[in-house]
Design a protein around this motif. Structure first.
Motif, PDB file in Angstrom:
ATOM      1  N   VAL A 453      30.846 -75.653 110.257  1.00  0.00           N
ATOM      2  CA  VAL A 453      29.635 -75.154 110.912  1.00  0.00           C
ATOM      3  C   VAL A 453      30.019 -74.606 112.290  1.00  0.00           C
ATOM      4  CG1 VAL A 453      27.899 -76.547 109.737  1.00  0.00           C
ATOM      5  CG2 VAL A 453      29.100 -77.518 111.686  1.00  0.00           C
ATOM      6  N   ALA A 454      29.315 -73.565 112.704  1.00  0.00           N
ATOM      7  CA  ALA A 454      29.632 -72.940 113.999  1.00  0.00           C
ATOM      8  C   ALA A 454      28.360 -72.510 114.700  1.00  0.00           C
ATOM      9  CB  ALA A 454      30.529 -71.725 113.774  1.00  0.00           C
ATOM     10  N   ASP A 455      28.246 -72.905 115.956  1.00  0.00           N
ATOM     11  CA  ASP A 455      27.179 -72.419 116.832  1.00  0.00           C
ATOM     12  C   ASP A 455      27.880 -71.595 117.889  1.00  0.00           C
ATOM     13  OD1 ASP A 455      24.511 -72.938 116.500  1.00  0.00           O
ATOM     14  OD2 ASP A 455      24.707 -75.061 117.013  1.00  0.00           O
ATOM     15  N   ILE A 456      27.793 -70.298 117.774  1.00  0.00           N
ATOM     16  CA  ILE A 456      28.597 -69.460 118.683  1.00  0.00           C
ATOM     17  C   ILE A 456      27.709 -68.564 119.523  1.00  0.00           C
ATOM     18  CG2 ILE A 456      30.564 -67.882 118.792  1.00  0.00           C
ATOM     19  CD1 ILE A 456      30.908 -68.651 115.756  1.00  0.00           C
ATOM     20  N   SER A 457      28.068 -68.442 120.803  1.00  0.00           N
ATOM     21  CA  SER A 457      27.298 -67.523 121.643  1.00  0.00           C
ATOM     22  C   SER A 457      27.971 -66.154 121.612  1.00  0.00           C
ATOM     23  CB  SER A 457      27.251 -68.016 123.087  1.00  0.00           C
ATOM     24  OG  SER A 457      27.646 -69.335 123.188  1.00  0.00           O
ATOM     25  N   TRP A 458      27.264 -65.177 121.122  1.00  0.00           N
ATOM     26  CA  TRP A 458      27.745 -63.797 121.145  1.00  0.00           C
ATOM     27  C   TRP A 458      27.056 -63.080 122.278  1.00  0.00           C
ATOM     28  CZ3 TRP A 458      31.708 -62.710 118.106  1.00  0.00           C
ATOM     29  CH2 TRP A 458      31.883 -63.465 116.945  1.00  0.00           C
ATOM     30  N   LEU A 459      27.508 -61.867 122.502  1.00  0.00           N
ATOM     31  CA  LEU A 459      26.866 -61.039 123.524  1.00  0.00           C
ATOM     32  C   LEU A 459      25.384 -60.869 123.233  1.00  0.00           C
ATOM     33  CD1 LEU A 459      29.482 -58.203 123.976  1.00  0.00           C
ATOM     34  CD2 LEU A 459      28.911 -60.024 125.587  1.00  0.00           C
ATOM     35  N   THR A 460      25.087 -60.781 121.935  1.00  0.00           N
ATOM     36  CA  THR A 460      23.724 -60.478 121.529  1.00  0.00           C
ATOM     37  C   THR A 460      22.854 -61.723 121.399  1.00  0.00           C
ATOM     38  OG1 THR A 460      24.626 -60.528 119.330  1.00  0.00           O
ATOM     39  CG2 THR A 460      24.218 -58.358 120.310  1.00  0.00           C
ATOM     40  N   GLY A 461      23.391 -62.876 121.589  1.00  0.00           N
ATOM     41  CA  GLY A 461      22.587 -64.091 121.420  1.00  0.00           C
ATOM     42  C   GLY A 461      23.404 -65.141 120.719  1.00  0.00           C
ATOM     43  N   ASN A 462      22.730 -66.046 120.020  1.00  0.00           N
ATOM     44  CA  ASN A 462      23.456 -67.130 119.367  1.00  0.00           C
ATOM     45  C   ASN A 462      23.597 -66.898 117.880  1.00  0.00           C
ATOM     46  OD1 ASN A 462      23.859 -68.496 121.667  1.00  0.00           O
ATOM     47  ND2 ASN A 462      22.053 -69.776 121.465  1.00  0.00           N
ATOM     48  N   LEU A 463      24.726 -67.338 117.344  1.00  0.00           N
ATOM     49  CA  LEU A 463      24.927 -67.242 115.913  1.00  0.00           C
ATOM     50  C   LEU A 463      25.170 -68.652 115.389  1.00  0.00           C
ATOM     51  CD1 LEU A 463      25.498 -65.314 113.468  1.00  0.00           C
ATOM     52  CD2 LEU A 463      27.900 -65.614 114.021  1.00  0.00           C
TER      53      LEU A 463
END
Ligand code: FAD
Ligand code: NAI
Length: 508
Positions: A453-463
């Motif tokens: 599982v991954a909670d990642i912050s991208w430039l566009t928001g969270n994934l």
């Protein structure tokens, strides 16, 4: 024509890649000569060889200080892959990096003492250290004075004073913990298949209980279930009906730091993997062969249940190290702190001027993770490098004002004045270092059966994502974060070995 060029390019990149790795390996094995440490410089003592300390040492210009490192562990450990060592998916040496070879690559030599710091005397700027290893020389306890001190000693395993945990449970923080678990899993399996073992004992011995539904507990439970599914049940089929993993968590959910859909995804995956999750269940006591856990039944009544186990892994988070607790007791500003050293935005331990803290032993409003510790360490390196520059500019400035004062002609005076102006400008720029700011890159956890599982912050928001694709991302992310090329190659080889031959079920 196009195909030919594609082939040529492929060849060229393969040759380029090989040369690049080869050059990296050559450089790794043949470090250039080092400057000796300069005792006239300020003595900077670093406690620990974990995420915080090593990230500091990596970026620190050691020629600016007289650097001394003290840690009972003469290697850096890449903790994110430690759960994989409990089942032999990865061998522990693949995620260890010797501190000696790492320090040997610094421009100016750094002294390293394999010892535990037992006391920090803040008033007298002195630390007391003990060689805790088996082999002792003529001396095994001594003291080291410091001008500046960085505390990066990490944390201890929390037990909340629950009786029996230390005696009967296994922790999962260091390499010996993972080795102990690996050995115990196999011991339980072999003992369960001993001649005439009673059915209840077989069930108990093959019941693997994990306490704590944080990422450590979840990742370990996933790895253990993989071990059973892929290897143990193949070689020892008679344990198939009784081998069972249970995860016990006091809160209503596991992985509280992940988003809601990932928590549900993890719980669903565990169900499919037949790992039992017992949430809202608090362990109160640990005995040699069972734990006592409290939960609330359907009628709202508290029930105390005995749960027999063969292996107990205790992963309920962090507690303070005694050396940190002792330091806190010497500083009035630390009186109200319970979980670690209060630090300011420059990571200075509040109430002191020359002590900094990084990682799990510092309280800076962030979770105790490797990500935070390594960013803090890198920040301190920048700060110390700048401080050294400031010192040298200030010395130069003092010398120049002297020259200016004693100058015999206007030209000389003007020349010195111009230089002073330039230096003052540089000094302002160098001194202008902002406070520490943490940049969260996201959270990742392996949950077994080749899923992550991954909670990642991208430039566009969270994934927020889970599944097999995330698992490949998890693998590549951790691989890229490994300490060295050597570690990366060893981990890839271990993964390949496990894929081809399966995990080794011999008990060392
Ligand atoms: P540590 O890395 O624990 O290092 C402490 C150092 O201090 C060690 O070298 C130790 O030997 C030394 N030391 C101890 N006592 C003394 C003493 N008295 N004197 C001198 N030296 C001493 N975080 C993530 O961000 N992502 C992950 O995937 C992740 N996975 C993890 C998996 C596991 C199994 C565990 C246990 C933790 C994981 N973490 C992860 C958390 C992460 O490992 C810690 O937050 C991180 O190690 C903290 O770094 P540190 O430098 O404060 O302490
Ligand atoms: P944790 O503090 O995250 O979780 C411990 C859990 O144990 C809590 O959910 C708590 O409710 C539970 N617990 C406490 N006492 C209990 C009891 N008596 N009975 C039942 N349950 C009980 O601890 P963990 O997993 O060891 O992690 C420590 C730190 O390391 C965290 O900051 C974590 O984020 C980090 N870490 C990160 C990883 C990742 O990002 N993949 C992997 C492992 C650790």
């Amino acid at each position: 024509g196009f195909l030919k060029w594609t082939w040529r390019l492929t060849y060229l990149s393969a040759i380029g890649g090989t040369l690049y790795i080869g050059w990296g390996i050559y450089q790794g094995r043949t470090p250039p000569a080092q400057y000796d440490p300069d005792p006239s410089k300020k003595t900077l003592v670093v406690l620990g060889t974990g995420w915080g300390a090593v990230s500091l040492l990596k970026k620190l210009d050691t020629e600016n200080y007289n650097v001394i490192v003290v840690s009972p562990r003469n290697y850096f450990l890449f903790t994110p892959l430690l759960p994989s060592c409990t089942t032999g998916t990865i061998e522990h040496r693949s995620i260890m990096e010797p501190i000696r070879s790492f320090l040997r690559h610094k421009k100016a030599a750094v002294k390293y003492y394999e010892a535990e710091c037992t006391k920090i005397d803040y008033e007298n700027k002195m630390i007391y250290i003990n060689d805790e290893s088996e082999i002792k020389g003529s001396t095994s306890a001594t003291e080291v004075p410091f001008d500046m001190l960085v505390v990066g000693v990490g944390a201890e395993n929390a037990t909340f004073g629950i009786p029996g945990v230390r005696e009967h449970g296994c922790f999962l923080k260091e390499v010996p913990d993972a080795q102990k678990i690996r050995k115990r899993i196999m011991d339980c399996v072999e003992t369960a298949t001993f001649k005439d073992q009673s059915p209840e004992e077989v069930k108990r011995l093959l019941h693997m209980v994990v306490v704590g539904g944080g990422p450590t507990g979840v990742e370990f439970a996933g790895e253990l279930q993989d071990f059973f599914e892929n290897d143990l049940r193949k070689w020892i089929p008679e344990i198939s009906n009784n081998f069972h993993v249970t995860l016990v968590e006091a809160l209503p959910n596991v992985l509280p730091m992940f988003s809601k859909n990932l928590i549900e995804y993890t719980e669903q995956t565990f169900k499919e993997e037949t790992i039992d999750i017992r949430t809202k269940t608090m362990v109160k006591r640990v005995e040699e062969k069972y734990i006592e856990a409290e939960y609330t039944d359907a009628l709202g009544k508290k029930v105390l249940e005995k749960i027999p186990y063969g292996l107990l892994v205790w992963a309920t988070g962090n507690a303070l190290k005694p050396v940190v607790k002792d330091l806190m007791s010497q500083i009035p500003a630390q009186k109200d702190s319970r979980r670690g050293l209060f630090v300011n935005e420059y990571l200075v331990v509040k109430g002191t001027e020359n002590i900094w803290a990084v990682g799990d032993c510092a309280i800076a409003n962030y979770a105790p993770t490797a990500q935070v510790a390594s960013q803090e360490g890198a920040f301190l390196a920048r700060l110390f490098n700048q401080m050294a520059k400031t010192d040298s500019i200030e010395t130069e400035l003092a010398e120049l004002s002297n020259v200016q004062e004693k100058a015999t002609s206007k030209d000389l005076r003007d020349e010195a004045f111009g230089k002073i102006k330039d230096l003052q400008k540089r000094l302002r720029r160098v001194k202008n270092i902002g406070p520490f700011e943490y940049s969260h890159q996201g959270s990742l956890a392996y949950i077994g059966s080749e899923k992550a599982v991954a909670d990642i912050s991208w430039l566009t928001g969270n994934l927020a994502t889970g599944g097999q694709l995330t698992y490949f991302f998890w693998r590549s992310a951790y691989l890229s974060m490994c300490f060295s090329t050597r570690n990366r190659i060893l981990v890839i080889m271990d993964w390949a070995k496990t894929q081809v031959f399966g995990r080794d079920v011999s008990r060392e």
